[in-house]
Design an enzyme around this catalytic site. Structure first.
Site, PDB file in Angstrom:
ATOM      1  N   PHE A 277       0.979  -3.319   4.368  1.00 19.90           N
ATOM      2  CA  PHE A 277       1.264  -4.664   4.854  1.00 19.90           C
ATOM      3  C   PHE A 277       2.707  -5.028   4.505  1.00 19.90           C
ATOM      4  CE2 PHE A 277      -3.410  -6.282   4.593  1.00 19.90           C
ATOM      5  CZ  PHE A 277      -3.710  -5.526   5.714  1.00 19.90           C
TER       6      PHE A 277
ATOM      7  N   LYS B 184      -9.258   8.588   1.811  1.00 19.98           N
ATOM      8  CA  LYS B 184      -9.847   7.249   1.671  1.00 19.98           C
ATOM      9  C   LYS B 184     -11.293   7.238   2.154  1.00 19.98           C
ATOM     10  CE  LYS B 184      -5.495   4.662   2.141  1.00 19.98           C
ATOM     11  NZ  LYS B 184      -4.582   5.791   2.425  1.00 19.98           N
TER      12      LYS B 184
ATOM     13  N   CYS C 269       0.798  -1.224   0.000  1.00 22.13           N
ATOM     14  CA  CYS C 269       0.000   0.000   0.000  1.00 22.13           C
ATOM     15  C   CYS C 269       0.831   1.274   0.000  1.00 22.13           C
ATOM     16  CB  CYS C 269      -0.956  -0.006   1.184  1.00 22.13           C
ATOM     17  SG  CYS C 269      -2.124  -1.386   1.130  1.00 22.13           S
TER      18      CYS C 269
ATOM     19  N   HIS D 178      -2.638   8.457   6.020  1.00 24.12           N
ATOM     20  CA  HIS D 178      -2.966   7.177   5.391  1.00 24.12           C
ATOM     21  C   HIS D 178      -4.438   6.866   5.637  1.00 24.12           C
ATOM     22  CE1 HIS D 178      -2.267   3.228   3.700  1.00 24.12           C
ATOM     23  NE2 HIS D 178      -2.793   2.667   4.775  1.00 24.12           N
TER      24      HIS D 178
ATOM     25  N   HIS E 196      -9.786   2.635  -0.473  1.00 17.91           N
ATOM     26  CA  HIS E 196      -8.369   2.277  -0.404  1.00 17.91           C
ATOM     27  C   HIS E 196      -8.018   1.428  -1.621  1.00 17.91           C
ATOM     28  CE1 HIS E 196      -4.490   1.242   0.798  1.00 17.91           C
ATOM     29  NE2 HIS E 196      -4.696   0.735   2.010  1.00 17.91           N
TER      30      HIS E 196
ATOM     31  N   GLU F 199      -0.769   5.787  13.241  1.00 15.93           N
ATOM     32  CA  GLU F 199      -0.240   6.996  12.602  1.00 15.93           C
ATOM     33  C   GLU F 199      -0.508   8.245  13.430  1.00 15.93           C
ATOM     34  OE1 GLU F 199      -1.625   8.317   8.783  1.00 15.93           O
ATOM     35  OE2 GLU F 199      -3.518   7.263   8.982  1.00 15.93           O
TER      36      GLU F 199
END
Length: 422
Positions: free
Chosen positions: A405, A341, A169, A309, A346, A320
Site C-alpha cells: 500500500f 502467503k 508490505c 507477492h 500475509h 504482478e
C-alpha cells in the site's frame, strides 16, 4: 566495483513454525498455518481468520523482564535475530561493534502493545481523557517503532548503523536492501537485518475490514489464502519475523562461513498513483525487477524461480502477473513462480523477509515451495504458479518481489554464491 554481500545466517519465527528447519519443512510440505483467530474473539469482524505464531517468549529464551518490556513484534525480532546469529557461527565479541549494524523492517510497529495499553488507560474505551497512571512504563517504546531495532541492537551489541524501515508490505525486502547498501558502501562489515510484524489485533482487523482487503472465508480458514486461484477473495492476515546475518563476501570467506546466497540486485519503485490501488499493467514492479536484474548482470533467461507477492487479491495477482510478463518476456512462461502467503498468510512488513528466507533456502536445497490452495487458476494468471506440490530442480538464481500500500514495489535477486560474477 562494489563489495559483494552474502547471507550467512537465517532466523525465523513464522506461523506454524518456529525456527528455520520447521519453517522449511512446513513450506515444502505445502502445509497451511491459517486458522480462526484465537488471540481474541473475532466474531464482530468480517474477516475472522489469520496465520498466528504459536510463540511463547519465555519458552523461546526471553527473560520475564524482556517479555514484559517488549511488544510482541520486538520479541519475534529478537528471537529470530538470536537464531540467525547462532546459524552464522559468528562470535560478535571478536568483531568491532562499531562495524556491526541492524536494520529492521516493520509496517505497523508495536500495534499490539499500543492497542492493549489504550484499552487499559481508557478503561475499555469509556474515557475520552485517558489516565496515564495505568500505563506501563514502556508505553513510549510502543509508540516509537525504532524501539524494535534498538532491542535487536542491544541484544547483539551492535554499535554501527541501526535503523527502522517502514514501507508497508515491502518493508521486509527494503530493510534487507538497505543493509546490503550499507555493506556495499563500506559503512559496516556485518549487518543483522530483516523484518517483524505482529498485527493480529482488533484495530488491524477493523482497518482491513473497512477496505474489504482480507478474506471473509471464515468457514474454511485452512484454505482461505488462495493466491492466483479464481476463487480468491482477499488475503489472510499473518504475523512473524525473519532476520539474517549479512556479510561482505571476503569477510565471510576468510572466516569460513557457510553462504546461503548472495544478494546481487535490489531495487524499489513507487507508482505515485493510489494508496491501495494498482495500475493493471504492472509497470512499476516490472521496472524494479529489470533494475534488480541489471544490477545482477543477468537476463530473464538466468532466472530459475520467482517468489511472488501473491497476496490473494484479484488486483494484486493480476498486477504482478502483468509485471512478470513485462519484465521477463517469454521467460515468464518458463520460470516457476509460487506464493508462500498461501501457507503462512500475509504478515505485512515481515513477509518480505520471510520470503527472502524461503528463497535462500530454495537455493540451498534446490527445492521451491508450492502455491497451496491453487486448484482453479485464474485464466488471467496463466503462468506456472507451482500448484500444491513443491518442485525439485536446480535453482541458482531467484527473484523475489513485494508490493505494498502506498504504491511501493520492490524486487531482489539472490544467487548461489559460486555462480555469482565477481
Amino acid at each position: 566495483m562494489s563489495r559483494r554481500v552474502v547471507i550467512t545466517g537465517i532466523g525465523v519465527v513464522a506461523p506454524g513454525a518456529t525456527g528455520v528447519k520447521a519453517f522449511w519443512e512446513l513450506l515444502t510440505a505445502g502445509r497451511t498455518a491459517t486458522r480462526r483467530i484465537s488471540f481474541f474473539d473475532p466474531a464482530p469482524f468480517r474477516s475472522q481468520v489469520a496465520a498466528e505464531c504459536d510463540f511463547d517468549p519465555l519458552a523461546e529464551g526471553l527473560s520475564p523482564q524482556q517479555a514484559r518490556r517488549m511488544d510482541r513484534s520486538a520479541q519475534l525480532a529478537v528471537v529470530s535475530a538470536r537464531e540467525c546469529l547462532r546459524d552464522s557461527g559468528l562470535d560478535l565479541e571478536s568483531f568491532d561493534p562499531s562495524r556491526t549494524g541492524v536494520v529492521v523492517g516493520s509496517a505497523v510497529g508495536c500495534t499490539t502493545g499500543l492497542e492493549e495499553e489504550y484499552v487499559v488507560v481508557s478503561d475499555g474505551g469509556r474515557r475520552w481523557l485517558v489516565d496515564d497512571e495505568y500505563a506501563v512504563p514502556h508505553l513510549f517504546g510502543y509508540l516509537v517503532p525504532s524501539s524494535i531495532p534498538s532491542e535487536v541492537a542491544w541484544e547483539i551489541g551492535a554499535e554501527g548503523p541501526v535503523s527502522l524501515v517502514s514501507t508497508g508490505c515491502t518493508s521486509g525486502l527494503d530493510s534487507v536492501g538497505r543493509a546490503v547498501e550499507l555493506l556495499r558502501e563500506g559503512s559496516a562489515d556485518i549487518m543483522v537485518a530483516g523484518a517483524t510484524d505482529a498485527p493480529i489485533s482488533p484495530i488491524t482487523l477493523a482497518c482491513f475490514d473497512a477496505i474489504r482487503a482480507t478474506t471473509p472465508r471464515n468457514d474454511e480458514p485452512a484454505t482461505a489464502s488462495r493466491p492466483f486461484d479464481a476463487s480468491r477473495n482477499g488475503f489472510v492476515l499473518g504475523e512473524g519475523s525473519a532476520m539474517f546475518v549479512l556479510e561482505e563476501y571476503e569477510h565471510a570467506r576468510r572466516r569460513g562461513a557457510h553462504m546461503y546466497a548472495e544478494v546481487t540486485g535490489f531495487a524499489s519503485r513507487s507508482n505515485a498513483f493510489h494508496m491501495t490501488g494498482l495500475r493493471p499493467d504492472g509497470t512499476e514492479m516490472a521496472e524494479a525487477i529489470v533494475t534488480a536484474m541489471d544490477q545482477s548482470r543477468i537476463t530473464p533467461a538466468d532466472i530459475d524461480y520467482v517468489n511472488a507477492h501473491g497476496s490473494g487479491t484479484l488486483q494484486n495477482d493480476r498486477h504482478e502477473t502483468a509485471a512478470f510478463k513485462r519484465s521477463l518476456g517469454e521467460d515468464a512462461y518458463r520460470v516457476p513462480v509460487s506464493g508462500i502467503k498461501s501457507m503462512i498468510g500475509h504478515s505485512l512488513g515481515a513477509i518480505g523477509s520471510l520470503e527472502i528466507a524461503a528463497c535462500a533456502l530454495a537455493v540451498e536445497h534446490d527445492v521451491v515451495p508450492p502455491t497451496a490452495n491453487l486448484h482453479q487458476p485464474d485464466p488471467v494468471c496463466d503462468l506456472d504458479y507451482v500448484p500444491l506440490t513443491a518442485r525439485e530442480g536446480r535453482f541458482d538464481t531467484v527473484l523475489t518481489v513485494g508490493s505494498g500500500f502506498g504504491g511501493f514495489q520492490s524486487a531482489m535477486v539472490l544467487r548461489r554464491p559460486e555462480r555469482s560474477a565477481r
